[in-house]
Design an enzyme around this catalytic site. Structure first.
Site, PDB file in Angstrom:
ATOM      1  CG  HIS A 169      -1.941  -1.105   1.167  1.00 18.59           C
ATOM      2  ND1 HIS A 169      -2.602  -1.549   2.282  1.00 18.59           N
ATOM      3  CD2 HIS A 169      -2.393  -1.864   0.138  1.00 18.59           C
ATOM      4  CE1 HIS A 169      -3.426  -2.534   1.942  1.00 18.59           C
ATOM      5  NE2 HIS A 169      -3.314  -2.740   0.643  1.00 18.59           N
ATOM      6  CB  ILE A 171       0.193   8.133  -0.201  1.00 17.00           C
ATOM      7  CG1 ILE A 171      -0.942   7.562   0.662  1.00 17.00           C
ATOM      8  CG2 ILE A 171      -0.174   9.522  -0.726  1.00 17.00           C
ATOM      9  CD1 ILE A 171      -1.087   8.265   2.004  1.00 17.00           C
ATOM     10  CB  SER A 308       7.409  -1.690  -7.934  1.00 16.26           C
ATOM     11  OG  SER A 308       8.394  -1.165  -8.812  1.00 16.26           O
ATOM     12  CG  HIS A 330      -3.648  -5.630  -9.105  1.00 13.97           C
ATOM     13  ND1 HIS A 330      -2.717  -6.522  -9.599  1.00 13.97           N
ATOM     14  CD2 HIS A 330      -3.383  -5.529  -7.775  1.00 13.97           C
ATOM     15  CE1 HIS A 330      -1.934  -6.945  -8.616  1.00 13.97           C
ATOM     16  NE2 HIS A 330      -2.308  -6.351  -7.502  1.00 13.97           N
ATOM     17  N   GLY A 333       2.626  -6.531 -10.393  1.00 10.59           N
ATOM     18  CA  GLY A 333       2.652  -7.896  -9.880  1.00 10.59           C
ATOM     19  C   GLY A 333       4.048  -8.277  -9.410  1.00 10.59           C
TER      20      GLY A 333
END
Length: 401
Positions: A169, A171, A308, A330, A333
Protein backbone atom coordinates in the site's frame (compact mmCIF):
# COMPACT_ATOMS: atom_id res chain seq x y z
CA UNK A 1 -1.11 -6.23 -32.61
CA UNK A 2 -1.23 -8.17 -29.33
CA UNK A 3 -0.15 -11.81 -29.31
CA UNK A 4 -2.56 -12.41 -26.43
CA UNK A 5 -4.69 -14.03 -25.22
CA UNK A 6 -3.26 -17.54 -25.26
CA UNK A 7 -4.84 -20.64 -23.69
CA UNK A 8 -3.44 -22.34 -20.62
CA UNK A 9 -2.37 -25.72 -21.93
CA UNK A 10 -4.63 -28.57 -20.97
CA UNK A 11 -7.62 -26.33 -20.18
CA UNK A 12 -10.72 -25.41 -22.18
CA UNK A 13 -11.88 -22.36 -20.23
CA UNK A 14 -8.70 -20.38 -19.47
CA UNK A 15 -7.18 -17.53 -21.48
CA UNK A 16 -4.00 -15.74 -20.48
CA UNK A 17 -2.37 -12.40 -21.19
CA UNK A 18 0.93 -13.86 -20.01
CA UNK A 19 3.47 -16.43 -21.15
CA UNK A 20 2.94 -19.75 -19.44
CA UNK A 21 6.70 -20.34 -19.27
CA UNK A 22 7.14 -17.13 -17.29
CA UNK A 23 4.65 -18.02 -14.53
CA UNK A 24 5.95 -19.82 -11.44
CA UNK A 25 4.99 -23.47 -11.13
CA UNK A 26 2.95 -22.92 -7.94
CA UNK A 27 0.81 -20.31 -9.70
CA UNK A 28 0.27 -22.55 -12.73
CA UNK A 29 -0.95 -25.28 -10.37
CA UNK A 30 -3.39 -22.81 -8.78
CA UNK A 31 -4.70 -21.78 -12.20
CA UNK A 32 -5.31 -25.40 -13.17
CA UNK A 33 -7.06 -26.10 -9.86
CA UNK A 34 -9.29 -23.06 -10.37
CA UNK A 35 -10.13 -23.91 -13.98
CA UNK A 36 -11.30 -27.41 -13.07
CA UNK A 37 -13.70 -26.42 -10.30
CA UNK A 38 -17.19 -27.55 -11.33
CA UNK A 39 -18.55 -24.02 -10.86
CA UNK A 40 -15.90 -22.23 -12.97
CA UNK A 41 -17.36 -20.98 -16.25
CA UNK A 42 -14.15 -19.26 -17.30
CA UNK A 43 -10.79 -18.05 -16.01
CA UNK A 44 -8.88 -15.07 -17.36
CA UNK A 45 -5.25 -14.53 -16.38
CA UNK A 46 -3.71 -11.05 -16.34
CA UNK A 47 -0.06 -10.21 -17.18
CA UNK A 48 0.73 -9.45 -13.51
CA UNK A 49 -0.26 -12.96 -12.40
CA UNK A 50 1.56 -14.53 -9.47
CA UNK A 51 0.99 -16.98 -6.63
CA UNK A 52 -1.63 -16.15 -3.98
CA UNK A 53 -3.69 -17.88 -1.32
CA UNK A 54 -5.97 -20.37 -3.04
CA UNK A 55 -6.34 -18.35 -6.24
CA UNK A 56 -3.57 -16.47 -8.00
CA UNK A 57 -3.26 -12.71 -7.81
CA UNK A 58 -4.02 -11.38 -11.27
CA UNK A 59 -6.96 -13.62 -12.08
CA UNK A 60 -10.56 -13.03 -13.14
CA UNK A 61 -12.84 -15.95 -12.30
CA UNK A 62 -16.38 -16.17 -13.64
CA UNK A 63 -18.44 -18.73 -11.72
CA UNK A 64 -21.95 -19.99 -12.24
CA UNK A 65 -24.03 -19.73 -9.05
CA UNK A 66 -20.99 -19.88 -6.76
CA UNK A 67 -18.24 -17.70 -5.33
CA UNK A 68 -14.87 -18.59 -3.78
CA UNK A 69 -13.71 -16.16 -1.07
CA UNK A 70 -10.09 -16.95 -1.97
CA UNK A 71 -10.82 -15.66 -5.47
CA UNK A 72 -11.46 -12.24 -3.95
CA UNK A 73 -8.55 -12.21 -1.53
CA UNK A 74 -8.25 -11.32 2.12
CA UNK A 75 -7.98 -7.56 1.54
CA UNK A 76 -11.56 -7.18 0.35
CA UNK A 77 -12.13 -4.05 -1.71
CA UNK A 78 -8.45 -3.20 -2.05
CA UNK A 79 -7.95 -0.77 -4.88
CA UNK A 80 -6.58 2.47 -6.29
CA UNK A 81 -7.57 6.12 -6.40
CA UNK A 82 -5.88 8.81 -8.47
CA UNK A 83 -6.57 12.50 -8.90
CA UNK A 84 -5.02 14.99 -11.30
CA UNK A 85 -4.14 18.37 -9.84
CA UNK A 86 -3.82 21.80 -11.44
CA UNK A 87 -0.14 21.85 -10.48
CA UNK A 88 2.75 21.44 -12.88
CA UNK A 89 5.69 19.37 -11.59
CA UNK A 90 7.91 22.45 -11.83
CA UNK A 91 5.64 24.20 -9.29
CA UNK A 92 6.19 21.67 -6.50
CA UNK A 93 8.14 22.91 -3.48
CA UNK A 94 11.81 21.98 -3.34
CA UNK A 95 11.41 20.32 0.08
CA UNK A 96 9.40 17.20 -0.71
CA UNK A 97 10.50 15.63 2.58
CA UNK A 98 8.48 18.22 4.47
CA UNK A 99 5.49 17.46 2.26
CA UNK A 100 5.87 13.71 2.84
CA UNK A 101 6.02 14.12 6.62
CA UNK A 102 2.93 16.35 6.49
CA UNK A 103 1.00 13.68 4.58
CA UNK A 104 2.13 11.05 7.10
CA UNK A 105 0.88 13.19 10.00
CA UNK A 106 -2.61 13.20 8.51
CA UNK A 107 -2.63 9.59 7.32
CA UNK A 108 -1.39 6.95 9.78
CA UNK A 109 0.69 4.26 8.06
CA UNK A 110 1.73 0.69 8.88
CA UNK A 111 0.01 -0.45 12.06
CA UNK A 112 -0.95 3.13 12.93
CA UNK A 113 -4.51 4.33 13.47
CA UNK A 114 -6.34 7.48 14.46
CA UNK A 115 -6.94 8.04 18.18
CA UNK A 116 -10.70 8.12 17.57
CA UNK A 117 -11.73 8.67 13.96
CA UNK A 118 -10.06 10.68 11.22
CA UNK A 119 -10.53 14.41 12.00
CA UNK A 120 -11.20 15.22 8.35
CA UNK A 121 -14.47 13.26 8.55
CA UNK A 122 -16.00 15.93 10.80
CA UNK A 123 -15.19 18.64 8.27
CA UNK A 124 -16.84 16.92 5.30
CA UNK A 125 -20.58 16.25 5.34
CA UNK A 126 -20.54 13.52 2.69
CA UNK A 127 -17.71 11.62 4.38
CA UNK A 128 -19.48 11.96 7.71
CA UNK A 129 -22.70 10.51 6.26
CA UNK A 130 -20.88 7.54 4.76
CA UNK A 131 -18.82 7.00 7.92
CA UNK A 132 -21.97 6.97 10.07
CA UNK A 133 -23.58 4.45 7.72
CA UNK A 134 -20.53 2.17 7.89
CA UNK A 135 -20.58 2.35 11.68
CA UNK A 136 -24.33 1.69 11.85
CA UNK A 137 -24.05 -1.31 9.54
CA UNK A 138 -21.15 -2.86 11.46
CA UNK A 139 -23.64 -4.53 13.79
CA UNK A 140 -25.29 -6.31 10.85
CA UNK A 141 -22.15 -8.23 9.86
CA UNK A 142 -22.74 -11.97 9.94
CA UNK A 143 -19.36 -12.76 11.44
CA UNK A 144 -20.92 -11.70 14.75
CA UNK A 145 -22.67 -15.08 14.62
CA UNK A 146 -19.46 -17.07 14.19
CA UNK A 147 -17.42 -18.64 16.93
CA UNK A 148 -14.53 -16.27 17.58
CA UNK A 149 -15.01 -13.01 19.55
CA UNK A 150 -15.61 -10.09 17.20
CA UNK A 151 -16.80 -7.19 19.37
CA UNK A 152 -13.30 -5.88 20.11
CA UNK A 153 -12.70 -5.25 16.42
CA UNK A 154 -15.32 -2.48 16.17
CA UNK A 155 -13.26 0.25 17.85
CA UNK A 156 -10.20 -0.69 15.79
CA UNK A 157 -12.27 -0.63 12.61
CA UNK A 158 -13.43 2.92 13.34
CA UNK A 159 -9.90 4.13 14.10
CA UNK A 160 -8.54 2.60 10.88
CA UNK A 161 -10.84 4.54 8.54
CA UNK A 162 -8.45 6.84 6.68
CA UNK A 163 -5.27 4.80 7.28
CA UNK A 164 -2.85 3.36 4.76
CA UNK A 165 -1.63 0.08 6.21
CA UNK A 166 1.64 -1.55 5.13
CA UNK A 167 2.96 -3.97 2.53
CA UNK A 168 2.35 -2.82 -1.02
CA UNK A 169 0.00 0.00 0.00
CA UNK A 170 1.23 3.50 -0.79
CA UNK A 171 0.53 7.18 -1.36
CA UNK A 172 2.41 8.89 -4.18
CA UNK A 173 2.84 12.25 -5.83
CA UNK A 174 3.67 11.70 -9.48
CA UNK A 175 4.64 13.77 -12.50
CA UNK A 176 2.43 12.87 -15.44
CA UNK A 177 3.48 13.01 -19.06
CA UNK A 178 0.55 15.44 -19.34
CA UNK A 179 2.69 17.94 -17.34
CA UNK A 180 0.46 17.68 -14.29
CA UNK A 181 1.07 16.44 -10.75
CA UNK A 182 -1.09 13.46 -9.81
CA UNK A 183 -1.93 12.02 -6.40
CA UNK A 184 -2.26 8.23 -6.32
CA UNK A 185 -3.03 5.94 -3.40
CA UNK A 186 -3.43 2.21 -2.89
CA UNK A 187 -5.13 0.65 0.12
CA UNK A 188 -7.98 -1.63 1.16
CA UNK A 189 -10.27 -2.66 3.99
CA UNK A 190 -7.55 -2.88 6.63
CA UNK A 191 -7.86 -5.36 9.52
CA UNK A 192 -11.61 -5.79 9.35
CA UNK A 193 -11.62 -6.90 5.68
CA UNK A 194 -8.96 -9.49 6.42
CA UNK A 195 -10.91 -10.79 9.40
CA UNK A 196 -14.14 -11.06 7.43
CA UNK A 197 -12.41 -12.94 4.62
CA UNK A 198 -10.65 -15.39 6.92
CA UNK A 199 -13.78 -16.20 8.91
CA UNK A 200 -15.91 -16.82 5.83
CA UNK A 201 -13.18 -18.94 4.22
CA UNK A 202 -13.27 -21.20 7.28
CA UNK A 203 -17.04 -21.53 6.96
CA UNK A 204 -16.75 -22.42 3.25
CA UNK A 205 -14.13 -25.08 3.95
CA UNK A 206 -16.50 -26.81 6.39
CA UNK A 207 -19.33 -27.23 3.87
CA UNK A 208 -20.08 -30.69 2.51
CA UNK A 209 -19.84 -29.81 -1.19
CA UNK A 210 -16.25 -28.59 -0.68
CA UNK A 211 -14.94 -31.80 0.81
CA UNK A 212 -12.47 -33.51 -1.50
CA UNK A 213 -11.33 -30.36 -3.32
CA UNK A 214 -7.75 -30.50 -4.56
CA UNK A 215 -7.10 -27.22 -2.75
CA UNK A 216 -9.34 -26.56 0.25
CA UNK A 217 -8.52 -22.83 -0.01
CA UNK A 218 -10.70 -22.79 -3.16
CA UNK A 219 -13.83 -23.69 -1.19
CA UNK A 220 -16.96 -21.98 -2.53
CA UNK A 221 -20.33 -20.78 -1.36
CA UNK A 222 -23.32 -21.76 -3.48
CA UNK A 223 -26.05 -19.36 -4.58
CA UNK A 224 -29.36 -19.34 -2.69
CA UNK A 225 -27.79 -20.58 0.55
CA UNK A 226 -27.59 -18.77 3.90
CA UNK A 227 -23.79 -19.02 3.84
CA UNK A 228 -23.55 -17.31 0.43
CA UNK A 229 -25.98 -14.58 1.47
CA UNK A 230 -24.01 -13.97 4.67
CA UNK A 231 -20.69 -13.76 2.81
CA UNK A 232 -21.97 -11.37 0.16
CA UNK A 233 -23.59 -9.15 2.79
CA UNK A 234 -20.30 -8.82 4.65
CA UNK A 235 -18.32 -8.46 1.43
CA UNK A 236 -20.47 -5.56 0.11
CA UNK A 237 -19.95 -3.83 3.46
CA UNK A 238 -16.16 -4.36 3.28
CA UNK A 239 -16.01 -3.03 -0.28
CA UNK A 240 -17.81 0.12 0.86
CA UNK A 241 -15.47 0.40 3.84
CA UNK A 242 -12.39 0.14 1.59
CA UNK A 243 -13.69 2.85 -0.74
CA UNK A 244 -14.48 5.13 2.20
CA UNK A 245 -11.01 4.50 3.59
CA UNK A 246 -9.40 5.71 0.37
CA UNK A 247 -11.72 8.71 0.08
CA UNK A 248 -10.91 9.82 3.63
CA UNK A 249 -7.18 9.51 2.95
CA UNK A 250 -7.50 11.42 -0.31
CA UNK A 251 -9.35 14.26 1.42
CA UNK A 252 -6.63 14.47 4.04
CA UNK A 253 -3.86 14.42 1.43
CA UNK A 254 -5.53 17.13 -0.65
CA UNK A 255 -5.95 19.27 2.48
CA UNK A 256 -2.23 18.95 3.23
CA UNK A 257 -1.33 19.89 -0.34
CA UNK A 258 -3.65 22.91 -0.18
CA UNK A 259 -1.99 24.11 3.02
CA UNK A 260 1.44 23.98 1.36
CA UNK A 261 0.53 25.05 -2.16
CA UNK A 262 -2.07 27.87 -2.23
CA UNK A 263 -4.40 27.80 -5.20
CA UNK A 264 -3.99 24.12 -6.06
CA UNK A 265 -7.17 22.47 -7.35
CA UNK A 266 -8.14 18.85 -7.89
CA UNK A 267 -10.10 17.11 -10.64
CA UNK A 268 -12.62 14.31 -10.18
CA UNK A 269 -10.86 11.20 -8.82
CA UNK A 270 -10.39 7.97 -10.74
CA UNK A 271 -11.41 5.08 -8.48
CA UNK A 272 -11.20 1.31 -8.95
CA UNK A 273 -11.37 -1.78 -6.77
CA UNK A 274 -9.08 -4.67 -7.68
CA UNK A 275 -10.10 -7.28 -5.07
CA UNK A 276 -13.84 -7.57 -5.39
CA UNK A 277 -17.00 -9.35 -6.53
CA UNK A 278 -19.52 -8.27 -9.15
CA UNK A 279 -22.55 -9.95 -10.73
CA UNK A 280 -22.16 -9.54 -14.50
CA UNK A 281 -23.43 -10.94 -17.79
CA UNK A 282 -20.90 -12.70 -20.00
CA UNK A 283 -21.39 -15.26 -22.76
CA UNK A 284 -25.14 -14.81 -22.39
CA UNK A 285 -25.09 -15.89 -18.74
CA UNK A 286 -25.41 -14.14 -15.40
CA UNK A 287 -22.14 -14.96 -13.64
CA UNK A 288 -20.47 -14.09 -10.35
CA UNK A 289 -17.17 -12.52 -11.31
CA UNK A 290 -14.29 -12.20 -8.86
CA UNK A 291 -11.33 -9.99 -9.70
CA UNK A 292 -8.34 -10.68 -7.48
CA UNK A 293 -5.58 -8.34 -8.51
CA UNK A 294 -7.54 -7.19 -11.56
CA UNK A 295 -9.65 -4.16 -12.45
CA UNK A 296 -12.78 -3.78 -14.51
CA UNK A 297 -11.90 -2.43 -17.96
CA UNK A 298 -15.28 -2.00 -19.60
CA UNK A 299 -15.42 0.39 -22.54
CA UNK A 300 -14.46 3.88 -21.33
CA UNK A 301 -13.95 2.72 -17.72
CA UNK A 302 -11.08 4.71 -16.22
CA UNK A 303 -8.57 2.81 -14.11
CA UNK A 304 -5.23 3.05 -12.34
CA UNK A 305 -2.50 0.44 -12.85
CA UNK A 306 0.47 1.09 -10.56
CA UNK A 307 3.99 -0.22 -10.82
CA UNK A 308 6.24 -0.70 -7.83
CA UNK A 309 7.77 1.66 -5.28
CA UNK A 310 9.35 4.39 -7.38
CA UNK A 311 8.41 3.20 -10.89
CA UNK A 312 5.17 5.14 -11.23
CA UNK A 313 1.73 4.27 -12.53
CA UNK A 314 -0.53 4.36 -15.56
CA UNK A 315 -3.94 5.98 -15.91
CA UNK A 316 -5.86 3.87 -18.41
CA UNK A 317 -9.20 3.63 -20.18
CA UNK A 318 -10.85 0.26 -20.73
CA UNK A 319 -11.53 -1.04 -24.21
CA UNK A 320 -14.33 -3.38 -23.11
CA UNK A 321 -12.72 -6.53 -24.51
CA UNK A 322 -15.18 -9.39 -23.89
CA UNK A 323 -12.38 -11.97 -24.14
CA UNK A 324 -11.04 -10.81 -20.74
CA UNK A 325 -14.50 -10.40 -19.21
CA UNK A 326 -13.78 -6.67 -19.64
CA UNK A 327 -10.85 -6.78 -17.22
CA UNK A 328 -7.21 -5.66 -16.99
CA UNK A 329 -4.30 -6.06 -14.59
CA UNK A 330 -4.20 -4.31 -11.23
CA UNK A 331 -0.49 -3.48 -11.24
CA UNK A 332 2.96 -4.80 -12.07
CA UNK A 333 2.65 -7.90 -9.88
CA UNK A 334 5.40 -9.41 -7.76
CA UNK A 335 8.12 -11.49 -9.39
CA UNK A 336 9.58 -12.66 -6.09
CA UNK A 337 8.26 -13.16 -2.57
CA UNK A 338 8.90 -10.70 0.23
CA UNK A 339 11.22 -13.20 1.90
CA UNK A 340 13.24 -13.58 -1.31
CA UNK A 341 13.47 -9.81 -1.71
CA UNK A 342 14.75 -9.33 1.83
CA UNK A 343 17.37 -12.01 1.28
CA UNK A 344 18.53 -10.70 -2.07
CA UNK A 345 18.50 -6.92 -1.62
CA UNK A 346 19.93 -4.40 0.85
CA UNK A 347 19.07 -0.87 1.87
CA UNK A 348 21.84 0.29 -0.47
CA UNK A 349 20.06 -1.45 -3.34
CA UNK A 350 16.81 0.23 -2.32
CA UNK A 351 18.47 3.65 -2.20
CA UNK A 352 19.97 3.11 -5.66
CA UNK A 353 16.68 1.97 -7.20
CA UNK A 354 14.71 4.87 -5.69
CA UNK A 355 17.32 7.56 -6.32
CA UNK A 356 15.74 10.98 -6.77
CA UNK A 357 12.47 9.91 -5.14
CA UNK A 358 11.41 11.22 -1.72
CA UNK A 359 10.59 8.04 0.21
CA UNK A 360 11.67 5.69 2.97
CA UNK A 361 14.90 3.89 2.16
CA UNK A 362 15.23 1.70 5.26
CA UNK A 363 15.16 -2.03 5.96
CA UNK A 364 11.44 -1.97 6.74
CA UNK A 365 10.54 -1.51 3.06
CA UNK A 366 13.32 -3.46 1.29
CA UNK A 367 10.74 -6.12 0.34
CA UNK A 368 8.98 -3.40 -1.71
CA UNK A 369 12.07 -2.63 -3.79
CA UNK A 370 11.25 -2.14 -7.50
CA UNK A 371 13.32 -5.18 -8.54
CA UNK A 372 10.93 -7.43 -6.57
CA UNK A 373 8.19 -6.55 -9.07
CA UNK A 374 7.63 -7.18 -12.75
CA UNK A 375 8.35 -4.44 -15.28
CA UNK A 376 5.21 -2.27 -15.33
CA UNK A 377 5.87 -1.12 -18.91
CA UNK A 378 5.97 -4.72 -20.14
CA UNK A 379 2.80 -5.51 -18.22
CA UNK A 380 1.01 -2.60 -19.89
CA UNK A 381 2.21 -3.63 -23.36
CA UNK A 382 0.93 -7.19 -22.82
CA UNK A 383 -2.63 -5.91 -22.46
CA UNK A 384 -2.79 -3.42 -25.31
CA UNK A 385 -6.05 -5.04 -26.45
CA UNK A 386 -7.62 -4.48 -23.00
CA UNK A 387 -6.75 -0.85 -22.19
CA UNK A 388 -5.45 2.34 -23.72
CA UNK A 389 -3.03 4.57 -21.83
CA UNK A 390 -4.27 8.02 -20.82
CA UNK A 391 -1.21 9.14 -18.85
CA UNK A 392 2.13 7.71 -17.71
CA UNK A 393 3.01 8.84 -14.19
CA UNK A 394 6.51 8.98 -12.74
CA UNK A 395 6.93 8.85 -8.94
CA UNK A 396 8.29 11.93 -7.18
CA UNK A 397 7.25 11.17 -3.60
CA UNK A 398 6.18 7.86 -2.08
CA UNK A 399 4.68 7.20 1.36
CA UNK A 400 4.95 3.62 2.62
CA UNK A 401 3.80 1.92 5.81
Amino acid sequence: MSIYPVPLTGTVNTLMWADEAGIEEAAIKQLRNTSTLPWTHGLRVMPDVHYGKGATVGSVIAMHQAVAPAAVGVDIGCGMTAVRTSLKPSQLPDDLARLRHGIERGVPVGNGAHTDHAPVIDRNGELRRRFNQICDDFGTLHVHQLSRPFHRLEAKTIRQVGTLGGGNHFIELCAGDDDRVWVTLHSGSRGVGNRLAQEHMEVAQSLTHNQGLTDRDLAVFLSHTPQMDAYLHDLWWAQSYALLNRDVMLTSICAELSRNIPGITFEEPVRCHHNYVAVENHDGLELIVTRKGAIRAGRDDLGVIPGSMGTGSYIVRGLGNPASYESASHGAGRRMSRTQARRQFTTDDLAAQTEGIECRKDSGVVDEIPAAYKDIDQVIRAQSDLIEVIARLQTLLCVKG
